[in-house]
Write a protein that holds these residues in place. Structure first.
Motif, PDB file in Angstrom:
ATOM      1  N   ARG A  10       0.797  -1.226   0.000  1.00 50.90           N
ATOM      2  CA  ARG A  10       0.000   0.000   0.000  1.00 50.90           C
ATOM      3  C   ARG A  10       0.831   1.278   0.000  1.00 50.90           C
ATOM      4  O   ARG A  10       0.308   2.360   0.311  1.00 50.90           O
ATOM      5  CB  ARG A  10      -0.935  -0.002   1.201  1.00 50.90           C
ATOM      6  N   SER A  11       2.116   1.172  -0.296  1.00 56.41           N
ATOM      7  CA  SER A  11       2.964   2.362  -0.442  1.00 56.41           C
ATOM      8  C   SER A  11       3.978   2.108  -1.560  1.00 56.41           C
ATOM      9  O   SER A  11       4.212   0.968  -1.954  1.00 56.41           O
ATOM     10  CB  SER A  11       3.692   2.690   0.861  1.00 56.41           C
ATOM     11  N   ALA A  12       4.591   3.193  -2.056  1.00 54.75           N
ATOM     12  CA  ALA A  12       5.543   3.059  -3.167  1.00 54.75           C
ATOM     13  C   ALA A  12       6.753   2.231  -2.747  1.00 54.75           C
ATOM     14  O   ALA A  12       7.234   1.383  -3.516  1.00 54.75           O
ATOM     15  CB  ALA A  12       5.973   4.457  -3.642  1.00 54.75           C
ATOM     16  N   TYR A  13       7.254   2.462  -1.521  1.00 51.02           N
ATOM     17  CA  TYR A  13       8.423   1.694  -1.075  1.00 51.02           C
ATOM     18  C   TYR A  13       8.088   0.212  -0.957  1.00 51.02           C
ATOM     19  O   TYR A  13       8.887  -0.650  -1.320  1.00 51.02           O
ATOM     20  CB  TYR A  13       8.919   2.220   0.263  1.00 51.02           C
ATOM     21  N   MET A  14       6.871  -0.109  -0.450  1.00 52.39           N
ATOM     22  CA  MET A  14       6.490  -1.511  -0.306  1.00 52.39           C
ATOM     23  C   MET A  14       6.327  -2.180  -1.666  1.00 52.39           C
ATOM     24  O   MET A  14       6.603  -3.378  -1.816  1.00 52.39           O
ATOM     25  CB  MET A  14       5.197  -1.614   0.510  1.00 52.39           C
ATOM     26  N   VAL A  15       5.885  -1.406  -2.673  1.00 48.50           N
ATOM     27  CA  VAL A  15       5.779  -1.968  -4.024  1.00 48.50           C
ATOM     28  C   VAL A  15       7.166  -2.297  -4.567  1.00 48.50           C
ATOM     29  O   VAL A  15       7.380  -3.357  -5.182  1.00 48.50           O
ATOM     30  CB  VAL A  15       5.046  -0.985  -4.950  1.00 48.50           C
ATOM     31  N   VAL A  16       8.132  -1.398  -4.324  1.00 48.60           N
ATOM     32  CA  VAL A  16       9.507  -1.659  -4.758  1.00 48.60           C
ATOM     33  C   VAL A  16      10.094  -2.839  -3.986  1.00 48.60           C
ATOM     34  O   VAL A  16      10.781  -3.694  -4.565  1.00 48.60           O
ATOM     35  CB  VAL A  16      10.367  -0.399  -4.575  1.00 48.60           C
ATOM     36  N   PHE A  17       9.833  -2.866  -2.700  1.00 46.28           N
ATOM     37  CA  PHE A  17      10.382  -3.950  -1.868  1.00 46.28           C
ATOM     38  C   PHE A  17       9.820  -5.304  -2.283  1.00 46.28           C
ATOM     39  O   PHE A  17      10.513  -6.330  -2.184  1.00 46.28           O
ATOM     40  CB  PHE A  17      10.069  -3.678  -0.396  1.00 46.28           C
ATOM     41  N   ALA A  18       8.564  -5.351  -2.746  1.00 46.28           N
ATOM     42  CA  ALA A  18       7.962  -6.620  -3.173  1.00 46.28           C
ATOM     43  C   ALA A  18       8.711  -7.228  -4.346  1.00 46.28           C
ATOM     44  O   ALA A  18       8.708  -8.458  -4.526  1.00 46.28           O
ATOM     45  CB  ALA A  18       6.500  -6.399  -3.525  1.00 46.28           C
ATOM     46  N   GLU A  19       9.379  -6.376  -5.152  1.00 49.09           N
ATOM     47  CA  GLU A  19      10.136  -6.890  -6.289  1.00 49.09           C
ATOM     48  C   GLU A  19      11.400  -7.628  -5.851  1.00 49.09           C
ATOM     49  O   GLU A  19      11.884  -8.499  -6.570  1.00 49.09           O
ATOM     50  CB  GLU A  19      10.499  -5.739  -7.229  1.00 49.09           C
ATOM     51  N   PHE A  20      11.942  -7.283  -4.662  1.00 53.24           N
ATOM     52  CA  PHE A  20      13.181  -7.897  -4.172  1.00 53.24           C
ATOM     53  C   PHE A  20      12.953  -8.793  -2.942  1.00 53.24           C
ATOM     54  O   PHE A  20      13.908  -9.215  -2.307  1.00 53.24           O
ATOM     55  CB  PHE A  20      14.201  -6.806  -3.809  1.00 53.24           C
ATOM     56  N   ALA A  21      11.699  -9.045  -2.601  1.00 52.29           N
ATOM     57  CA  ALA A  21      11.405  -9.822  -1.378  1.00 52.29           C
ATOM     58  C   ALA A  21      11.904 -11.253  -1.480  1.00 52.29           C
ATOM     59  O   ALA A  21      12.273 -11.860  -0.473  1.00 52.29           O
ATOM     60  CB  ALA A  21       9.906  -9.808  -1.094  1.00 52.29           C
ATOM     61  N   ALA A  22      11.954 -11.786  -2.706  1.00 47.85           N
ATOM     62  CA  ALA A  22      12.377 -13.185  -2.868  1.00 47.85           C
ATOM     63  C   ALA A  22      13.854 -13.378  -2.550  1.00 47.85           C
ATOM     64  O   ALA A  22      14.283 -14.505  -2.265  1.00 47.85           O
ATOM     65  CB  ALA A  22      12.079 -13.660  -4.283  1.00 47.85           C
ATOM     66  N   LYS A  23      14.643 -12.321  -2.545  1.00 47.37           N
ATOM     67  CA  LYS A  23      16.079 -12.431  -2.286  1.00 47.37           C
ATOM     68  C   LYS A  23      16.424 -12.461  -0.804  1.00 47.37           C
ATOM     69  O   LYS A  23      17.595 -12.623  -0.453  1.00 47.37           O
ATOM     70  CB  LYS A  23      16.816 -11.278  -2.956  1.00 47.37           C
ATOM     71  N   GLY A  24      15.433 -12.273   0.057  1.00 47.18           N
ATOM     72  CA  GLY A  24      15.678 -12.343   1.490  1.00 47.18           C
ATOM     73  C   GLY A  24      16.299 -11.075   2.038  1.00 47.18           C
ATOM     74  O   GLY A  24      16.037  -9.966   1.540  1.00 47.18           O
ATOM     75  N   PRO A  25      17.160 -11.198   3.071  1.00 46.05           N
ATOM     76  CA  PRO A  25      17.777  -9.994   3.672  1.00 46.05           C
ATOM     77  C   PRO A  25      18.583  -9.168   2.671  1.00 46.05           C
ATOM     78  O   PRO A  25      18.651  -7.948   2.782  1.00 46.05           O
ATOM     79  CB  PRO A  25      18.677 -10.577   4.764  1.00 46.05           C
ATOM     80  N   ALA A  26      19.197  -9.835   1.707  1.00 47.33           N
ATOM     81  CA  ALA A  26      19.984  -9.086   0.717  1.00 47.33           C
ATOM     82  C   ALA A  26      19.087  -8.198  -0.140  1.00 47.33           C
ATOM     83  O   ALA A  26      19.527  -7.141  -0.639  1.00 47.33           O
ATOM     84  CB  ALA A  26      20.771 -10.051  -0.169  1.00 47.33           C
TER      85      ALA A  26
END
Length: 323
Positions: free
Chosen positions: A150-166
């Motif tokens: 529900r925010s721009a940062y969370m949308v960007v973060f969803a693209e890299f969520a599969a990589k874990g902490p990195a």
């Protein structure tokens, strides 16, 4: 028993046989003499004894006679006279055996606890009860459905969520390097997700009854008080069907006084402390108008919850009295 004449004849015959030389005896004569002796003295114990005494010597002719007669003479099988079978007696009834009384075990002697041990036992029981209460409350808590970013940062973060902490570092670096056009694009996606989340949440809430939502909110409020991180984990469920609680007389007084603007320069804690002091010092005739409005709101609340939550009058009265 045989007569005396028979006995004398047998004795003479035996004596004559013992005196006769072996060469003068023929097989037929010996056998006939033996048969006469057996017929004269059949089954007599005295004859057996006499024959045994005269034939004890294996070289004597009498012993040969006895050996030959044992081979030729066969005893007839005697039929055993069986007595008639007796009728069987009826089986005796089994008497129920009495169980032996087992001696009662001595009761275990309770060990006396020291004050420290008693205190530890109380704390342990209290902790166990608290765990059971928390588990029971968690069963009443309704898990909210998963939502979209529900925010721009969370949308960007969803693209890299599969990589874990990195992926966190990469998402942060990408978000900081976004241009204005790219940022507008991600904000547009986030706004669309917000509208979708609201529709999903409303559909999920309406799948439960108002009473279920109210019970879940009570359980969530209790968990927020019991756990330090419960405020973020168990927020209150929003439902337009829920009946708002009626305000108390003090809340009506505090709302009216806060709207005047006299407490803008004070902190919220200081404002609340001052309003409480003023309420306690307020005369009864001035409190009456606030009490009347609160009583009217409470009666309307009792009527409403009886309809919305389908409670009976007594439950509605208890809910209103608890407020």
């Amino acid at each position: 028993m045989l007569a005396n004449a028979g006995r004398t004849t047998v004795r003479r015959l035996v004596v004559d046989l013992s005196k006769t030389p072996t060469a003068n005896l023929s097989h037929g004569l010996v056998s006939r003499s033996v048969l006469q002796a057996q017929n004269a003295w059949n089954g007599s114990t005295v004859a057996r004894r006499l024959l045994a005494t005269t034939t004890s010597d294996p070289k004597s002719p009498a012993s040969k006679i006895t050996r030959t007669t044992r081979k030729t003479v066969t005893k007839k099988p005697t039929k055993s006279k069986r007595s008639p079978a007796k009728p069987r007696a009826a089986p005796k009834k089994k008497v129920a055996s009495r169980k032996k009384k087992v001696a009662a075990r001595p009761k275990p002697v309770k060990r006396k606890l020291t004050p420290e041990q008693k205190e530890k036992a109380k704390e342990k029981a209290k902790a166990k009860k608290e765990r059971e209460t928390v588990l029971a409350l968690k069963k009443l808590v309704l898990e909210k459905p998963k939502t979209l970013p529900r925010s721009a940062y969370m949308v960007v973060f969803a693209e890299f969520a599969a990589k874990g902490p990195a992926g966190v570092k990469e998402a942060t670096a990408k978000y900081k390097s976004l241009t204005k056009e790219e940022l507008v694009h991600y904000e547009h996606i986030a706004n669309q997700n917000k509208a979708t989340n609201e529709a999903i949440y409303k559909k999920w809430v309406e799948s439960y009854t108002p009473e279920q939502i109210r019970s879940a909110n009570k359980a969530r409020a209790s968990l927020r008080r019991r756990s330090p991180g419960g405020r973020g984990r168990f927020p209150k469920l929003k439902d337009e069907r829920q009946v708002p609680k009626p305000p108390t007389s003090f809340l009506l007084f505090a709302k009216e006084r806060s709207a005047s603007g006299d407490y803008k320069h004070l902190k919220p804690t200081e404002t609340g402390r001052l309003l409480g002091k003023q309420w306690r010092e307020l005369p009864e005739h001035e409190k009456k108008k606030y009490n009347d409005v609160a009583a009217e709101s409470l009666s309307r609340y009792r009527e409403t919850i009886a309809t919305v939550y389908k409670d009976d009058a007594s439950q509605a009265a208890k809910s209103g009295a608890a407020l």
